[in-house]
Design an enzyme around this catalytic site. Structure first.
Site, PDB file in Angstrom:
ATOM      1  N   HIS A 154       0.792  -1.541  -0.141  1.00 20.32           N
ATOM      2  CA  HIS A 154      -0.332   0.117   0.040  1.00 20.32           C
ATOM      3  C   HIS A 154       0.797   1.270  -0.539  1.00 20.32           C
ATOM      4  O   HIS A 154       1.961   1.347   0.250  1.00 20.32           O
ATOM      5  CB  HIS A 154      -0.771   0.454   1.330  1.00 20.32           C
ATOM      6  N   LYS A 158      -0.343   5.309   4.243  1.00 21.80           N
ATOM      7  CA  LYS A 158      -1.401   4.353   4.989  1.00 21.80           C
ATOM      8  C   LYS A 158      -1.302   4.026   7.082  1.00 21.80           C
ATOM      9  O   LYS A 158       0.020   3.691   6.509  1.00 21.80           O
ATOM     10  CB  LYS A 158      -1.671   2.698   4.481  1.00 21.80           C
TER      11      LYS A 158
HETATM   12  P1  NAD Z   1      -7.923   9.646   4.648  1.00 24.17           P
HETATM   13  O1  NAD Z   1      -7.060  10.577   6.044  1.00 24.17           O
HETATM   14  O2  NAD Z   1      -7.489  10.344   3.542  1.00 24.17           O
HETATM   15  O3  NAD Z   1      -9.320   9.927   5.027  1.00 24.17           O
HETATM   16  C1  NAD Z   1     -10.075  10.713   5.897  1.00 24.17           C
HETATM   17  C2  NAD Z   1     -11.087  11.107   6.275  1.00 24.17           C
HETATM   18  O4  NAD Z   1     -11.638  11.889   7.270  1.00 24.17           O
HETATM   19  C3  NAD Z   1      -9.728  12.901   6.765  1.00 24.17           C
HETATM   20  O5  NAD Z   1      -9.611  13.673   5.317  1.00 24.17           O
HETATM   21  C4  NAD Z   1     -10.000  13.100   8.227  1.00 24.17           C
HETATM   22  O6  NAD Z   1      -9.640  14.744   7.833  1.00 24.17           O
HETATM   23  C5  NAD Z   1     -11.772  12.656   8.027  1.00 24.17           C
HETATM   24  N1  NAD Z   1     -11.722  12.681   9.392  1.00 24.17           N
HETATM   25  C6  NAD Z   1     -10.648  12.508  10.686  1.00 24.17           C
HETATM   26  N2  NAD Z   1     -12.274  13.019  11.636  1.00 24.17           N
HETATM   27  C7  NAD Z   1     -13.350  13.150  11.400  1.00 24.17           C
HETATM   28  C8  NAD Z   1     -13.977  13.521  11.901  1.00 24.17           C
HETATM   29  N3  NAD Z   1     -14.195  13.851  13.249  1.00 24.17           N
HETATM   30  N4  NAD Z   1     -15.546  13.468  10.985  1.00 24.17           N
HETATM   31  C9  NAD Z   1     -15.672  13.761   9.721  1.00 24.17           C
HETATM   32  N5  NAD Z   1     -14.116  12.794   9.042  1.00 24.17           N
HETATM   33  C10 NAD Z   1     -12.805  12.582  10.002  1.00 24.17           C
HETATM   34  O7  NAD Z   1      -7.909   8.323   4.414  1.00 24.17           O
HETATM   35  P2  NAD Z   1      -8.367   7.360   3.201  1.00 24.17           P
HETATM   36  O8  NAD Z   1      -7.528   6.862   2.240  1.00 24.17           O
HETATM   37  O9  NAD Z   1      -9.747   7.918   2.626  1.00 24.17           O
HETATM   38  O10 NAD Z   1      -9.152   6.021   3.879  1.00 24.17           O
HETATM   39  C11 NAD Z   1     -10.097   5.858   5.118  1.00 24.17           C
HETATM   40  C12 NAD Z   1     -10.152   4.725   5.182  1.00 24.17           C
HETATM   41  O11 NAD Z   1     -10.902   4.363   4.413  1.00 24.17           O
HETATM   42  C13 NAD Z   1      -8.580   3.629   5.816  1.00 24.17           C
HETATM   43  O12 NAD Z   1      -9.413   3.207   6.789  1.00 24.17           O
HETATM   44  C14 NAD Z   1      -8.634   3.445   4.841  1.00 24.17           C
HETATM   45  O13 NAD Z   1      -7.972   1.942   5.168  1.00 24.17           O
HETATM   46  C15 NAD Z   1     -10.236   2.715   4.751  1.00 24.17           C
HETATM   47  N6  NAD Z   1     -10.114   2.212   3.304  1.00 24.17           N
HETATM   48  C16 NAD Z   1     -10.965   1.348   3.221  1.00 24.17           C
HETATM   49  C17 NAD Z   1     -11.539   0.599   1.457  1.00 24.17           C
HETATM   50  C18 NAD Z   1     -12.710  -0.368   1.468  1.00 24.17           C
HETATM   51  O14 NAD Z   1     -13.130  -0.927   0.413  1.00 24.17           O
HETATM   52  N7  NAD Z   1     -13.681  -0.745   3.016  1.00 24.17           N
HETATM   53  C19 NAD Z   1     -10.798   0.886   0.531  1.00 24.17           C
HETATM   54  C20 NAD Z   1      -9.603   1.859   0.413  1.00 24.17           C
HETATM   55  C21 NAD Z   1      -9.479   2.405   2.076  1.00 24.17           C
END
Ligand code: NAD
Length: 265
Positions: A154, A158
């Site tokens: 990744h 991450k």
């Molecule tokens: P990222 O850090 O880019 O995005 C997370 C966002 O959440 C940020 O913009 C942050 O400011 C925001 N945030 C923080 N606190 C918050 C709050 N209290 N209320 C609302 N928003 C808040 O991360 P990402 O790459 O978008 O990944 C997010 C999650 O999704 C990770 O856990 C990742 O592993 C997971 N993910 C899952 C899949 C899937 O298919 N299930 C695929 C990709 C990523």
């Protein structure tokens, strides 16, 4: 149209989910939430890199959900757990894609399914979910002559390791082999570790650059090996899976579901 709110609206996944909701004939963006002090008041469409959608980002989930039946949450474990409590209190449906959750947190999500409809999956891509299905069969057919190792790659931003998908792959393999995953999993080897025991499920992590997500499961025997690889080329297929899950959930009673249910495997 199913009015849906998105948390983490300015995040990598949140932005792509908002894009895919725009294209969807089933869902409409009704609310967008971010961390206090981060892009609050800005238009969610513009922040996602598209044209304005007329939905201002707020730091209040209650406000964002006022007009919505469903939440899509891809954030951080503690944020997801707090958001889940709000969904249970307000009787809203929720699709959770956040990874890195502890066993306790995952159990709480499972229990929330007794009160509201919940889809929870560490990987929402169709390809990975087909791989999970195939892994079950491969493990049963190959038996204990094959050593099993999972390698995941990744991007360098991450936060959790190994990936939620690698853990899910390990759980599926353990279950198909009649083993306990927690007792069989061996993470990143180092030093004089001795010979590999036959029951191990190895999990290795690689981090670097902008790799969206790659998983290879190796089944290795004396003289031959099988490699099952999934490579994510864009985040859109995770976002499409999340949007599909939200549309599917609209018809469902309270329950705990995963992508295998959504895809009707
Ligand atoms: P990222 O850090 O880019 O995005 C997370 C966002 O959440 C940020 O913009 C942050 O400011 C925001 N945030 C923080 N606190 C918050 C709050 N209290 N209320 C609302 N928003 C808040 O991360 P990402 O790459 O978008 O990944 C997010 C999650 O999704 C990770 O856990 C990742 O592993 C997971 N993910 C899952 C899949 C899937 O298919 N299930 C695929 C990709 C990523």
């Amino acid at each position: 149209m199913i009015k849906t709110a998105v948390t983490g609206a300015a995040g990598r996944m949140g932005g792509r989910i908002i894009h895919i909701i725009r294209e969807s004939e089933a869902l409409e963006l009704g609310g967008a939430v971010e961390l206090s002090g981060h892009r609050i008041g800005e238009d969610a469409g513009s922040v996602a890199g598209a044209s304005p959608l007329g939905v201002a980002i707020t730091d209040s989930l209650e406000e964002a959900l006022a007009d919505c039946s469903t939440l899509i949450d891809f954030t951080y474990p503690e944020v997801t757990m707090a958001n889940l409590d709000v969904c249970v209190r307000l009787g809203k449906r929720v699709v959770i894609g956040t990874t890195g959750l502890s066993p306790d947190q995952r159990e709480k999500i499972r229990q929330a399914g007794e009160k509201i409809p919940v889809v929870f999956a560490p990987n929402m891509s169709i390809g990975v979910n087909v791989c999970l299905r195939v892994l079950k069969d491969l493990t049963r057919i190959l038996g204990s002559d094959f050593d099993t190792e999972i390698v995941e790659l990744h991007h360098n931003k991450k936060k959790d390791a190994p990936s939620g998908t690698a853990i899910r792959m390990g759980e599926v393999i353990a279950e198909a082999a009649g083993k306990n995953f927690a007792e069989s999993a061996v993470y990143s080897r180092h030093g004089m570790i001795g010979e590999r025991s036959s029951g191990e499920i190895g999990l290795q992590t690689v981090r670097g650059g902008d790799i969206i997500g790659e998983h290879t499961v190796y089944f290795i025997a004396n003289g031959e090996r099988i490699e099952l690889t999934h490579r994510a080329m864009t985040r859109d297929m995770f976002a499409r899976g999340a949007v599909r899950a939200a549309a599917w959930l609209a018809e469902k009673k309270p329950g705990f579901y995963d992508m295998q249910d959504v895809l009707d495997f």
